[in-house]
Design a protein around this motif. Sequence first.
Motif, PDB file in Angstrom:
ATOM      1  N   THR A  24       0.895  -1.168   0.202  1.00 58.03           N
ATOM      2  CA  THR A  24       0.079  -0.092   0.071  1.00 58.03           C
ATOM      3  C   THR A  24       0.833   1.161  -0.056  1.00 58.03           C
ATOM      4  OG1 THR A  24      -1.682  -1.424   1.487  1.00 58.03           O
ATOM      5  CG2 THR A  24      -2.059   0.981   1.230  1.00 58.03           C
ATOM      6  N   PHE A  25       1.591   1.648  -1.176  1.00 54.70           N
ATOM      7  CA  PHE A  25       2.310   2.768  -1.373  1.00 54.70           C
ATOM      8  C   PHE A  25       1.769   4.143  -0.614  1.00 54.70           C
ATOM      9  CE2 PHE A  25       4.560  -0.132  -4.066  1.00 54.70           C
ATOM     10  CZ  PHE A  25       5.681  -0.095  -3.632  1.00 54.70           C
ATOM     11  N   PRO A  26       0.466   4.270  -1.076  1.00 60.18           N
ATOM     12  CA  PRO A  26      -0.076   5.564  -0.568  1.00 60.18           C
ATOM     13  C   PRO A  26       0.255   5.849   1.081  1.00 60.18           C
ATOM     14  CG  PRO A  26      -1.463   5.022  -2.127  1.00 60.18           C
ATOM     15  CD  PRO A  26      -0.457   3.804  -1.962  1.00 60.18           C
ATOM     16  N   ILE A  27      -0.035   4.775   1.666  1.00 58.61           N
ATOM     17  CA  ILE A  27       0.124   5.037   3.127  1.00 58.61           C
ATOM     18  C   ILE A  27       1.614   5.040   3.519  1.00 58.61           C
ATOM     19  CG2 ILE A  27      -0.187   3.551   5.140  1.00 58.61           C
ATOM     20  CD1 ILE A  27      -2.807   4.715   4.464  1.00 58.61           C
ATOM     21  N   LEU A  28       2.627   4.004   2.898  1.00 58.02           N
ATOM     22  CA  LEU A  28       3.843   4.170   3.014  1.00 58.02           C
ATOM     23  C   LEU A  28       4.564   5.496   2.802  1.00 58.02           C
ATOM     24  CD1 LEU A  28       5.013   0.890   1.402  1.00 58.02           C
ATOM     25  CD2 LEU A  28       4.736   1.619   4.031  1.00 58.02           C
ATOM     26  N   VAL A  29       3.957   6.215   1.828  1.00 66.15           N
ATOM     27  CA  VAL A  29       4.470   7.600   1.454  1.00 66.15           C
ATOM     28  C   VAL A  29       3.810   8.730   2.524  1.00 66.15           C
ATOM     29  CG1 VAL A  29       4.201   9.603  -0.300  1.00 66.15           C
ATOM     30  CG2 VAL A  29       4.554   7.119  -1.145  1.00 66.15           C
ATOM     31  N   MET A  30       2.510   8.469   2.867  1.00 68.27           N
ATOM     32  CA  MET A  30       2.218   9.252   4.004  1.00 68.27           C
ATOM     33  C   MET A  30       2.929   9.110   5.266  1.00 68.27           C
ATOM     34  SD  MET A  30      -1.924   9.841   3.531  1.00 68.27           S
ATOM     35  CE  MET A  30      -2.384   8.153   3.379  1.00 68.27           C
ATOM     36  N   LEU A  31       3.324   7.986   5.540  1.00 71.27           N
ATOM     37  CA  LEU A  31       4.040   7.873   6.944  1.00 71.27           C
ATOM     38  C   LEU A  31       5.427   8.450   6.509  1.00 71.27           C
ATOM     39  CD1 LEU A  31       3.318   4.053   7.396  1.00 71.27           C
ATOM     40  CD2 LEU A  31       2.687   5.955   9.111  1.00 71.27           C
ATOM     41  N   SER A 135       4.318   3.904  13.869  1.00 71.80           N
ATOM     42  CA  SER A 135       4.484   4.058  12.439  1.00 71.80           C
ATOM     43  C   SER A 135       5.130   2.729  11.704  1.00 71.80           C
ATOM     44  CB  SER A 135       5.370   5.348  12.162  1.00 71.80           C
ATOM     45  OG  SER A 135       4.568   6.621  12.787  1.00 71.80           O
ATOM     46  N   SER A 136       6.230   2.356  12.519  1.00 72.67           N
ATOM     47  CA  SER A 136       6.747   1.249  12.101  1.00 72.67           C
ATOM     48  C   SER A 136       5.892  -0.191  11.917  1.00 72.67           C
ATOM     49  CB  SER A 136       7.984   0.866  12.932  1.00 72.67           C
ATOM     50  OG  SER A 136       8.629  -0.122  12.622  1.00 72.67           O
ATOM     51  N   ARG A 137       5.118  -0.199  12.837  1.00 73.18           N
ATOM     52  CA  ARG A 137       4.087  -1.297  12.537  1.00 73.18           C
ATOM     53  C   ARG A 137       3.144  -1.026  11.483  1.00 73.18           C
ATOM     54  NH1 ARG A 137       1.774  -3.739  16.804  1.00 73.18           N
ATOM     55  NH2 ARG A 137       1.992  -1.939  18.294  1.00 73.18           N
ATOM     56  N   ILE A 138       2.704   0.268  11.183  1.00 74.23           N
ATOM     57  CA  ILE A 138       1.716   0.323  10.090  1.00 74.23           C
ATOM     58  C   ILE A 138       2.592   0.305   8.752  1.00 74.23           C
ATOM     59  CG2 ILE A 138       0.222   2.036   9.181  1.00 74.23           C
ATOM     60  CD1 ILE A 138      -0.193   3.225  11.683  1.00 74.23           C
ATOM     61  N   ALA A 139       3.650   0.658   8.798  1.00 73.03           N
ATOM     62  CA  ALA A 139       4.451   0.410   7.623  1.00 73.03           C
ATOM     63  C   ALA A 139       4.772  -1.128   7.270  1.00 73.03           C
ATOM     64  CB  ALA A 139       5.967   1.018   7.577  1.00 73.03           C
ATOM     65  N   ILE A 153      11.349   3.129   3.014  1.00 62.82           N
ATOM     66  CA  ILE A 153      10.555   4.206   2.598  1.00 62.82           C
ATOM     67  C   ILE A 153      10.127   5.006   3.861  1.00 62.82           C
ATOM     68  CG2 ILE A 153       8.185   4.888   1.743  1.00 62.82           C
ATOM     69  CD1 ILE A 153       8.474   2.353  -0.312  1.00 62.82           C
ATOM     70  N   PHE A 154       9.776   4.456   4.825  1.00 57.38           N
ATOM     71  CA  PHE A 154       9.193   5.234   6.155  1.00 57.38           C
ATOM     72  C   PHE A 154      10.420   5.617   6.510  1.00 57.38           C
ATOM     73  CE2 PHE A 154       9.481   4.202  10.882  1.00 57.38           C
ATOM     74  CZ  PHE A 154       8.556   5.392  11.167  1.00 57.38           C
ATOM     75  N   GLN A 155      11.681   5.130   6.788  1.00 61.33           N
ATOM     76  CA  GLN A 155      12.931   5.532   7.172  1.00 61.33           C
ATOM     77  C   GLN A 155      13.546   6.647   6.819  1.00 61.33           C
ATOM     78  OE1 GLN A 155      15.567   2.660   9.289  1.00 61.33           O
ATOM     79  NE2 GLN A 155      13.782   1.448   9.795  1.00 61.33           N
ATOM     80  N   VAL A 156      13.332   6.482   5.202  1.00 61.63           N
ATOM     81  CA  VAL A 156      14.085   7.832   4.606  1.00 61.63           C
ATOM     82  C   VAL A 156      13.134   9.063   4.809  1.00 61.63           C
ATOM     83  CG1 VAL A 156      12.743   7.632   2.367  1.00 61.63           C
ATOM     84  CG2 VAL A 156      15.309   8.005   2.340  1.00 61.63           C
ATOM     85  N   GLY A 157      12.162   9.119   5.056  1.00 56.30           N
ATOM     86  CA  GLY A 157      11.507  10.158   5.293  1.00 56.30           C
ATOM     87  C   GLY A 157      12.095  10.809   6.566  1.00 56.30           C
ATOM     88  N   GLY A 158      12.349  10.183   7.598  1.00 52.77           N
ATOM     89  CA  GLY A 158      12.792  10.694   8.777  1.00 52.77           C
ATOM     90  C   GLY A 158      14.278  11.269   8.549  1.00 52.77           C
ATOM     91  N   ASN A 159      15.195  10.642   7.811  1.00 49.16           N
ATOM     92  CA  ASN A 159      16.463  11.074   7.515  1.00 49.16           C
ATOM     93  C   ASN A 159      16.294  12.207   6.662  1.00 49.16           C
ATOM     94  OD1 ASN A 159      17.334   7.389   7.149  1.00 49.16           O
ATOM     95  ND2 ASN A 159      18.004   8.711   8.839  1.00 49.16           N
ATOM     96  N   ILE A 160      15.446  12.477   5.829  1.00 41.69           N
ATOM     97  CA  ILE A 160      15.308  13.747   4.841  1.00 41.69           C
ATOM     98  C   ILE A 160      14.980  14.842   5.985  1.00 41.69           C
ATOM     99  CG2 ILE A 160      14.105  14.796   3.257  1.00 41.69           C
ATOM    100  CD1 ILE A 160      13.841  12.202   1.679  1.00 41.69           C
ATOM    101  N   GLY A 161      13.988  14.490   6.571  1.00 42.97           N
ATOM    102  CA  GLY A 161      13.706  15.620   7.770  1.00 42.97           C
ATOM    103  C   GLY A 161      14.980  15.902   8.844  1.00 42.97           C
ATOM    104  N   SER A 162      15.698  14.878   9.130  1.00 44.45           N
ATOM    105  CA  SER A 162      16.879  15.100  10.047  1.00 44.45           C
ATOM    106  C   SER A 162      17.928  16.019   9.266  1.00 44.45           C
ATOM    107  CB  SER A 162      17.393  13.837  10.511  1.00 44.45           C
ATOM    108  OG  SER A 162      16.493  13.126  11.246  1.00 44.45           O
TER     109      SER A 162
END
Length: 413
Positions: A24-31, A135-139, A153-162
Motif C-alpha cells: 500500500t504505497f500511498p500509506i507508506l508515502v504518507m508515513l 508508524s513502524s508497525r503500520i509500515a 521508505i518509512f525511514q528515509v522520510g525521517g532521514n530527509i527530515g533530519s
Amino acid sequence: MSTPTEVIVATQSEARPGAAVATTFPILVMLSFCHLLNDMIQSLLPAIYPLLKSEFALDFGQIGLITLTFQITASLLQPMVGMFTDRHPKPWSLAFGMGSTLIGLLLLSRAPSFPVLLMAAALIGTGSAVFHPESSRIARLASGGRHGLAQSIFQVGGNIGSASGPLLAAFIIMPRGQASIAWFALAAMIAILVLGRIGRWYQLQIPNLARPAMRAAGRAAYTRRQVTIAIGVLGVLIFSKYFYLASLSSYYTFYLMHRFSLGAQSAQVHLFIFLAAVAAGTLIGGPVGDRIGRRYVIWASILGVLPFTLMLPHANLLWTTVLTVVIGLVLASAFAAILVFAQELVPGRTGMISGLFFGFAFGMGGIGAAVLGQLADHIGIEAVYRICAWLPAIGLLAWFLPRKQDSNQIKVP
C-alpha cells in the motif's frame, strides 16, 4: 500464553503466509512524509545548539544533557508503547503523539531557562516515543511482504527530515533567534492532519487482522538461544552505530568550527550534506536486504565503514566532507536491515521490537551525546573523533548472527 481477549496486531502477510498482499504505497508515502516532518522538528534541537549555547551560556556537558533528556525520554517510553499497542491497537495515538511534539516545540521557542529547555526536550521525546513504534508497525502492515522496502521508505522520510532540519535552522532560526522556532508549529499541525488520515486507514484494517501464524514458525526456525544471542548482537551493533552517529549529529558543527574555523551557517551546511547522505543510505539498505539477505547488509554497513572513520580525524576540509558522505551512506544502510531482522526473530511482536530498537537507538544516541560532550570538555573535540573512529570495529560481532534468514529458511511473502 496469550489470553483469549489479547489482541496482537500482525501484518496481513504474517497472518496468511502464503497470501499475496499488495504493497500500500500511498500509506507508506504518507508515513514517510510524517516521519520527515517529525524528525525535521526533532533535528531542530541539536541544530540550534550553537544558538542555545550562546543564549544560555551553556557548556558542552549541558548540551549533552539536553540531548540525553530528549533521547532517554523517547527510549524509555518506546518499548512500553510498542508492547501496549501490540495488544491494544490505538489508531489515533500517532496524532496525539504529534500533539506532544507540537507543545514541546512551542515551549522550546519561549523557554526562558535551562530547566524549561529540558522540559521542552522531554515533550518532543514523548512525541517521538509514540510515533516511531506505531508508524513502524503500520509500515509493516502496508508492506505487502516487502518489509525491507517498506521500512526504508518509512525511514528515509525521517532521514530527509533530519537532514533538512539543520539547514532550516541555519537560514531561518539562527539569524532570527529562539522565538522563530515557533514557525515550525505549522509542520506539526500538518503532520497531525495526515496522521489522522493514516489512523482512519489503520482502524479499518484492525478487524481483518488475525493472530500471527508466523510466531510458531519463527520459534521453530530459531531456538531461544539463537534469538537471545541475535538480539544481543543487534543491540551491540546499534550501540556502535548510534554512539558514532552521536559524535557527528551533535558535535560535527563544533568540530568543523574548531578545526577549520568555519562559521556557524557554513558548518550547518556541511551537517546537512552528511545527513542527506544518511537519508540516501537508509533508502538503499532495506531493498538490498530484501534481495541479498539482511545479515550481509548489517555486516557490510557497520564494519565496512571502519576505514573511513579512521581516516576522518586526519583529513582536510574537502576530504572531511567526502568521508562523511561515504560514512553516512554506508552506516545508515544498516538500520532497516537490523529492524526487520529483529522483527522476524520475534514474529507477532512488531510494536515491541520496533519500540525496543528505536528506543535503544535513541537511548544510545542520547548517552553518546552526553558522554562525548563531557569528554570533549576535558580532552577536546578532535580527540573525541579520534577515539570514536574505532567504534565500527564492533561490527565484527555480526559474524554471530544466525544465517537461517539468508538461506530463506524463514519464508516472508
